[in-house]
Design an enzyme around this catalytic site. Sequence first.
Site, PDB file in Angstrom:
ATOM      1  N   THR A   1      -2.144  -2.296  11.706  1.00 27.45           N
ATOM      2  CA  THR A   1      -2.513  -3.442  10.875  1.00 27.45           C
ATOM      3  C   THR A   1      -2.674  -4.679  11.755  1.00 27.45           C
ATOM      4  OG1 THR A   1      -0.179  -3.921  10.404  1.00 27.45           O
ATOM      5  CG2 THR A   1      -1.381  -2.556   8.810  1.00 27.45           C
TER       6      THR A   1
ATOM      7  N   ARG B   1       4.359   3.275  13.183  1.00 26.91           N
ATOM      8  CA  ARG B   1       3.019   2.732  13.373  1.00 26.91           C
ATOM      9  C   ARG B   1       2.334   3.517  14.494  1.00 26.91           C
ATOM     10  NH1 ARG B   1       1.686  -2.138  10.932  1.00 26.91           N
ATOM     11  NH2 ARG B   1       3.050  -2.414   9.112  1.00 26.91           N
TER      12      ARG B   1
ATOM     13  N   CYS C   1       0.835  -1.203   0.000  1.00 24.11           N
ATOM     14  CA  CYS C   1       0.000   0.000   0.000  1.00 24.11           C
ATOM     15  C   CYS C   1       0.870   1.253   0.000  1.00 24.11           C
ATOM     16  CB  CYS C   1      -0.944  -0.006   1.201  1.00 24.11           C
ATOM     17  SG  CYS C   1      -0.128  -0.213   2.804  1.00 24.11           S
TER      18      CYS C   1
END
Length: 337
Positions: free
Chosen positions: A181, A233, A151
């Site tokens: 994720t 993240r 992505c």
Amino acid sequence: MAVKVGINGFGRIGRIVLRNALQLGNIEVVAINDPFIALDYMVYMFKYDTVHGRYKGTVEVKDGKLVVDGHAITVFAEKNPADIKWGSAGADYIVESTGVFTTVEKASLHLQGGAKKVVISAPSADAPMFVVGVNLDKYDSKYQVISNASCTTNCLAPLAKVIHDKYGIAEGLMTTVHATTATQKTVDGPSHKDWRGGRSVNNNIIPSSTGAAKAVGKVIPSLNGRLTGLAFRVPTLDVSVVDLVVRLEKEASYDEIVATVKEASEGPLKGILGFTDESVVSTDFTGANESSIFDSKAGIAISKSFVKLIAWYDNEWGYSRRVCDLLVYAAKQDGAL
């Protein structure tokens, strides 16, 4: 006419690829394989989604199949891709979205069940990688297994291509501030290969490695070795943002760069590279179809050769839309559509 598709792995990407396929109409998902999700639970997981909302159509079980809006989908529960009888369901093209079978050798197991081609919804160590809007001209029908890259590569590559084609990128560093994720931990837990990755996603900003920037060199060979990067993240559910800092070979003002990107977003990369000049935040891009949305207000330049460029992406929805685009493109080139 629609390309007949099977999905292996009904996780985040598998389910959102199905949602996209149902919207597009030129893809018919005829089979799904997932050994870890019972059929009745599959209905529930597809119907309800914390990020993208409740599916507005009908989802039910009928005669042992998953039926979405009256369209029956054969469901398999095989752990070994070689055992999935894709041919019996009429599935010619397979979306490999388990995150497990990401090499040519492993993904090729699907061919034993009657599939004709496999698209891996992840980077691959050895499969040819394609980014829609960037290098589809390199596609060859002889490839039986291909990768849709990541992505983040799908966000970065179109922007990098536009800048590199016009001004030349001497070198660059990318940071992606990336949403949570499925592989991350809700509370601290063991993660032997990535110690930081074992920390709770709920209350941390977690530095992480990413091959997304280096992978751009695979789809734009002239950038090979010129880009690298890392990820942070963060505790959000969806939508990520790329921060690209580049040193240009040809000088340009920031306004000139903005004009160049806007022109590309309205021309050859329309629908792939978006453009915004509004004061937006991440949730404004939930459900965005584009691979990359350039944020003209967020970028800055310290000189005419050293600039920071910002681009948003829905790492689930936008990426899944490109998986569908790649399927359709491959099918057309193969004469199957």
